[in-house]
Scaffold this motif. Structure first.
Motif, mmCIF file in Angstrom:
data_model
loop_
_atom_site.group_PDB
_atom_site.id
_atom_site.type_symbol
_atom_site.label_atom_id
_atom_site.label_comp_id
_atom_site.label_asym_id
_atom_site.label_seq_id
_atom_site.Cartn_x
_atom_site.Cartn_y
_atom_site.Cartn_z
ATOM 1 N N PRO A 171 0.807 -1.228 0.000
ATOM 2 C CA PRO A 171 0.000 0.000 0.000
ATOM 3 C C PRO A 171 0.835 1.271 0.000
ATOM 4 C CG PRO A 171 0.045 -0.948 2.193
ATOM 5 C CD PRO A 171 0.760 -1.914 1.290
ATOM 6 N N ARG A 172 0.149 2.378 -0.193
ATOM 7 C CA ARG A 172 0.757 3.702 -0.164
ATOM 8 C C ARG A 172 -0.223 4.684 0.501
ATOM 9 N NH1 ARG A 172 4.443 1.028 -1.415
ATOM 10 N NH2 ARG A 172 5.919 1.264 -3.160
ATOM 11 N N LEU A 173 0.343 5.708 1.109
ATOM 12 C CA LEU A 173 -0.443 6.867 1.537
ATOM 13 C C LEU A 173 0.188 8.089 0.888
ATOM 14 C CD1 LEU A 173 -2.708 8.107 3.311
ATOM 15 C CD2 LEU A 173 -0.989 8.418 5.094
ATOM 16 N N VAL A 174 -0.603 8.791 0.092
ATOM 17 C CA VAL A 174 -0.108 9.978 -0.616
ATOM 18 C C VAL A 174 -0.690 11.219 0.048
ATOM 19 C CG1 VAL A 174 -0.022 11.201 -2.820
ATOM 20 C CG2 VAL A 174 0.074 8.696 -2.776
ATOM 21 N N ARG A 175 0.176 12.159 0.356
ATOM 22 C CA ARG A 175 -0.257 13.427 0.972
ATOM 23 C C ARG A 175 0.083 14.564 0.027
ATOM 24 N NH1 ARG A 175 1.666 17.730 4.052
ATOM 25 N NH2 ARG A 175 0.338 18.383 5.802
ATOM 26 N N LEU A 176 -0.923 15.382 -0.294
ATOM 27 C CA LEU A 176 -0.734 16.539 -1.156
ATOM 28 C C LEU A 176 -1.095 17.797 -0.381
ATOM 29 C CD1 LEU A 176 -2.638 14.280 -3.067
ATOM 30 C CD2 LEU A 176 -1.285 15.543 -4.726
ATOM 31 N N SER A 177 -0.363 18.878 -0.640
ATOM 32 C CA SER A 177 -0.626 20.125 0.058
ATOM 33 C C SER A 177 -0.615 21.283 -0.934
ATOM 34 C CB SER A 177 0.422 20.357 1.145
ATOM 35 O OG SER A 177 0.179 21.579 1.824
ATOM 36 N N TYR A 178 -1.742 21.975 -1.009
ATOM 37 C CA TYR A 178 -1.880 23.182 -1.826
ATOM 38 C C TYR A 178 -2.138 24.335 -0.859
ATOM 39 C CZ TYR A 178 -4.329 26.639 -4.737
ATOM 40 O OH TYR A 178 -4.730 27.799 -5.347
ATOM 41 N N SER A 179 -1.217 25.289 -0.808
ATOM 42 C CA SER A 179 -1.267 26.335 0.225
ATOM 43 C C SER A 179 -1.115 27.727 -0.388
ATOM 44 C CB SER A 179 -0.163 26.101 1.261
ATOM 45 O OG SER A 179 -0.281 24.831 1.857
ATOM 46 N N PRO A 180 -2.176 28.273 -0.992
ATOM 47 C CA PRO A 180 -2.088 29.625 -1.544
ATOM 48 C C PRO A 180 -1.856 30.647 -0.434
ATOM 49 C CG PRO A 180 -4.358 28.842 -1.558
ATOM 50 C CD PRO A 180 -3.514 27.677 -1.180
ATOM 51 N N ALA A 181 -1.088 31.674 -0.729
ATOM 52 C CA ALA A 181 -0.669 32.640 0.287
ATOM 53 C C ALA A 181 -1.843 33.367 0.917
ATOM 54 C CB ALA A 181 0.310 33.634 -0.331
ATOM 55 N N ALA A 182 -2.905 33.614 0.142
ATOM 56 C CA ALA A 182 -4.025 34.421 0.643
ATOM 57 C C ALA A 182 -5.109 33.601 1.336
ATOM 58 C CB ALA A 182 -4.634 35.209 -0.518
ATOM 59 N N SER A 183 -4.891 32.320 1.509
ATOM 60 C CA SER A 183 -5.952 31.476 2.070
ATOM 61 C C SER A 183 -6.199 31.789 3.537
ATOM 62 C CB SER A 183 -5.583 30.004 1.912
ATOM 63 O OG SER A 183 -4.404 29.698 2.623
ATOM 64 N N THR A 184 -7.468 31.787 3.917
ATOM 65 C CA THR A 184 -7.858 31.941 5.317
ATOM 66 C C THR A 184 -8.610 30.722 5.823
ATOM 67 O OG1 THR A 184 -9.923 33.052 4.696
ATOM 68 C CG2 THR A 184 -8.004 34.453 5.106
ATOM 69 N N GLN A 185 -8.952 29.810 4.914
ATOM 70 C CA GLN A 185 -9.660 28.579 5.260
ATOM 71 C C GLN A 185 -8.839 27.378 4.810
ATOM 72 O OE1 GLN A 185 -13.240 27.789 6.459
ATOM 73 N NE2 GLN A 185 -12.524 29.581 7.590
ATOM 74 N N HIS A 186 -9.033 26.279 5.505
ATOM 75 C CA HIS A 186 -8.265 25.062 5.237
ATOM 76 C C HIS A 186 -9.228 23.886 5.160
ATOM 77 C CE1 HIS A 186 -4.946 22.081 6.843
ATOM 78 N NE2 HIS A 186 -5.285 21.841 5.581
ATOM 79 N N VAL A 187 -9.220 23.193 4.035
ATOM 80 C CA VAL A 187 -10.047 21.997 3.837
ATOM 81 C C VAL A 187 -9.129 20.795 3.676
ATOM 82 C CG1 VAL A 187 -11.697 20.837 2.310
ATOM 83 C CG2 VAL A 187 -11.938 23.283 2.776
ATOM 84 N N ALA A 188 -9.416 19.734 4.404
ATOM 85 C CA ALA A 188 -8.675 18.482 4.249
ATOM 86 C C ALA A 188 -9.559 17.469 3.541
ATOM 87 C CB ALA A 188 -8.230 17.937 5.604
ATOM 88 N N LEU A 189 -8.991 16.760 2.575
ATOM 89 C CA LEU A 189 -9.713 15.758 1.795
ATOM 90 C C LEU A 189 -9.082 14.389 2.022
ATOM 91 C CD1 LEU A 189 -9.922 17.640 -1.645
ATOM 92 C CD2 LEU A 189 -11.577 17.705 0.236
ATOM 93 N N VAL A 190 -9.922 13.376 2.121
ATOM 94 C CA VAL A 190 -9.456 11.998 2.255
ATOM 95 C C VAL A 190 -10.171 11.153 1.216
ATOM 96 C CG1 VAL A 190 -9.343 9.973 3.763
ATOM 97 C CG2 VAL A 190 -8.978 12.256 4.720
ATOM 98 N N GLY A 191 -9.443 10.330 0.481
ATOM 99 C CA GLY A 191 -10.051 9.502 -0.560
ATOM 100 C C GLY A 191 -9.710 8.034 -0.397
ATOM 101 N N LYS A 192 -10.720 7.203 -0.513
ATOM 102 C CA LYS A 192 -10.513 5.749 -0.490
ATOM 103 C C LYS A 192 -9.908 5.320 -1.819
ATOM 104 C CE LYS A 192 -13.091 1.371 -0.516
ATOM 105 N NZ LYS A 192 -14.432 0.740 -0.490
ATOM 106 N N GLY A 193 -8.758 4.637 -1.736
ATOM 107 C CA GLY A 193 -8.040 4.244 -2.948
ATOM 108 C C GLY A 193 -7.777 2.755 -3.017
ATOM 109 N N ILE A 194 -8.824 1.943 -2.929
ATOM 110 C CA ILE A 194 -8.642 0.495 -3.076
ATOM 111 C C ILE A 194 -8.585 0.183 -4.568
ATOM 112 C CG2 ILE A 194 -9.547 -1.793 -2.534
ATOM 113 C CD1 ILE A 194 -8.621 -0.210 -0.101
ATOM 114 N N THR A 195 -7.385 -0.046 -5.073
ATOM 115 C CA THR A 195 -7.202 -0.180 -6.516
ATOM 116 C C THR A 195 -7.835 -1.443 -7.075
ATOM 117 O OG1 THR A 195 -5.017 -1.166 -6.160
ATOM 118 C CG2 THR A 195 -5.108 1.213 -6.537
ATOM 119 N N PHE A 196 -8.023 -2.453 -6.236
ATOM 120 C CA PHE A 196 -8.909 -3.571 -6.585
ATOM 121 C C PHE A 196 -9.348 -4.230 -5.298
ATOM 122 C CE2 PHE A 196 -10.360 -7.704 -8.107
ATOM 123 C CZ PHE A 196 -11.169 -7.279 -9.139
ATOM 124 N N ASP A 197 -10.624 -4.600 -5.263
ATOM 125 C CA ASP A 197 -11.194 -5.149 -4.033
ATOM 126 C C ASP A 197 -11.803 -6.518 -4.290
ATOM 127 O OD1 ASP A 197 -12.185 -5.538 -1.512
ATOM 128 O OD2 ASP A 197 -13.924 -4.239 -1.780
#
Length: 490
Positions: free
Chosen positions: A238-264
């Motif tokens: 398995p893998r856990l991928v973390r991405l971060s997009y941080s625009p300078a003017a942001s005042t709010q922060h949203v975190a997203l989580v996605g299920k990535g079962i490539t085959f079940d």
């Protein structure tokens, strides 16, 4: 996706292989009609067009129709007596159905005579999203037909700069939906945890997004028992991928989580063979949040986004976890694995712990989580659970994007069904309310953070085409997740 351009040319002057025009329903017993074209209105009546939603007719652009620069015309019903009466989603679906029918065509033009800016924007969006075809694995022997290559938009009464802005946004949305569709449609022997992580790196290489990939060694050392437990039966870790997009003017922060079962396969709790091939789509949640993050960066949305892709392959190999095993999760909670086919919530729980630790204002997770959601809501509607504010944010965004979501509750009595016999929790509750108890399980890893859980098990993958979606991956929920991110910026 097609290249999109905007022109101020009229219907009679435009040059394209195909011209797409709307058909309106007749009001008070009148015949169906094509706006601003008596000749085409007469032709529509002659071929039996009624203007009903997504009804398609294609006919040659004969000289009598006044379309000298066009090879043929596609008439598509919008299900309303005027464009003003048609909803934005009716227009998206109508124009999407039209462009979806044009595989193998080089260029098309779309027009919505008399439309205002909002209606034209919806038509462009639908047309752009509908122009999709997945032919990466077809040989010449099967005569593959690529999606429409070029789309020209007739601005009509809308100022050309405004129409161009709508076209530019539609191009980004269509690209994001296509990213999710491509990932889901890719066969599981080609898209597995490590290759998914590589694909994510490629997609953000030219964007202001930082990316970190945790491999099996890092996951083991970090205490990600849920992800490691699900992935341990596969030869592809398995893998856990973390991405971060941080625009300078942001005042709010949203975190997203996605299920990535490539085959079940279901693991030791093996699924029935019939329909198991569609479990290549069990990573649609991870594809969705990755695509939405890419789109937010491309649009320059001023909201900070931290995204986690929890990626594993659920296989019944010799090292697979067993029903009855106990695993220790990322936050130290212990879970009895009573059903290895309830694997999505295990990988999601670990990632949710990290998402909450990032201290966002809102967490959204997206997953093809439960068959119970399909039983409850069918194949076109997604469920949304969570805190009141989190759930409302998704429903308000979905109202604007036209993607169907329905709110689901957290019945108090279901929590007791998740108490473990020898551990803190068990990974399944009783069968009734399965989609709800899965959400209750996830809530144990969220704490007091504002949170929304999107169960897209039904609409993520389609067995038949409709509107702007063909068979297979739909990309459903990409636009809603993006809209929530945009709403936070405003």
């Amino acid at each position: 996706m097609p290249t999109i351009s905007v022109t101020s040319q009229s219907v009679g002057d435009v040059t394209a292989d195909v011209l797409v025009l709307p058909v309106l329903t007749g009001a008070d017993g009148a015949d169906a009609s094509v706006p601003a074209s008596p000749e085409l209105s007469a032709a529509a009546v002659a071929i039996g067009a009624t203007g009903s939603r997504e009804q398609l007719h294609r006919l040659p652009a004969l000289p009598a129709l006044g379309l000298a620069g066009t090879g043929s015309v596609v008439l598509v019903g919008v299900g309303a007596p005027s464009l003003a009466d048609a909803s934005a989603e009716d227009l998206r679906r109508a124009y999407g159905a039209a462009t979806r029918s044009l595989t193998g065509i080089a260029s098309a033009a779309i027009a919505a005579p008399g439309a205002d800016a909002a209606s034209l924007a919806a038509a462009i969006e639908g047309a752009a999203i509908g122009a999709y075809s997945f032919i990466a694995h077809r040989s010449e022997a099967s005569d593959p037909k690529p999606a429409l290559a070029a789309l020209e938009v007739l601005a009509g009464d809308v100022p050309e700069p405004e129409a161009a802005a709508s076209a530019s946004r539609a191009a980004v949305l269509a690209e994001a939906v296509a990213i999710a569709r491509d990932l889901v449609n890719t066969p599981p022997n080609l898209l597995f945890p490590a290759s998914f992580a590589v694909r994510a790196q490629e997609l953000v290489a030219d964007l202001p997004i930082e990316i970190e990939v945790l491999d099996e060694t890092a996951l083991l050392e970090g205490g990600y028992g849920g992800i490691m437990g699900v992935g341990q039966g596969s030869a592809r870790p398995p893998r856990l991928v973390r991405l971060s997009y941080s625009p300078a003017a942001s005042t709010q922060h949203v975190a997203l989580v996605g299920k990535g079962i490539t085959f079940d396969t279901g693991g030791i709790s093996l699924k029935p063979g019939a329909g198991m091939d569609e479990m290549t789509s069990d990573m649609a949640g991870a594809a969705t949040v990755l695509a939405a993050t890419v789109a937010a960066a491309r649009l320059g949305v001023e909201t900070k986004v931290t995204t986690f892709l929890a990626i594993a392959e659920n296989m019944p190999g010799g090292g697979a976890q067993r029903p009855g095993d106990v695993v220790t999760m990322r936050n130290g909670r212990t879970v009895e694995v009573l059903n290895t086919d309830a694997e999505g919530r295990m990988v999601m729980a670990d990632a949710l712990v990290d998402a909450v630790a990032a201290q966002p204002d809102l967490v959204m997770d997206v997953a093809t989580l439960t068959g119970a959601a399909v039983v409850a809501l069918g194949t076109r509607t997604a469920g949304v659970l969570g805190t009141e504010q989190g759930r409302s944010a998704v429903l308000e965004a979905a109202e604007r994007t036209g993607e169907p979501f329905w709110p689901l509750p957290f019945p108090e009595e279901l929590r007791a069904t998740l108490n473990g016999r020898v551990a803190d929790l068990r990974n399944i509750g009783e069968r009734p309310g399965g989609a709800l108890s899965a959400g209750v399980f996830l809530s144990e890893f969220v704490g007091e953070t504002e949170w929304a859980h999107l169960d897209i098990a039904g609409p993520a993958f389609a067995s038949s085409a409709a509107g702007y979606s063909g068979k297979g991956a739909t990309g459903m929920s990409v636009r809603t997740v993006l809209q929530v991110i945009e709403d936070r910026a405003s």
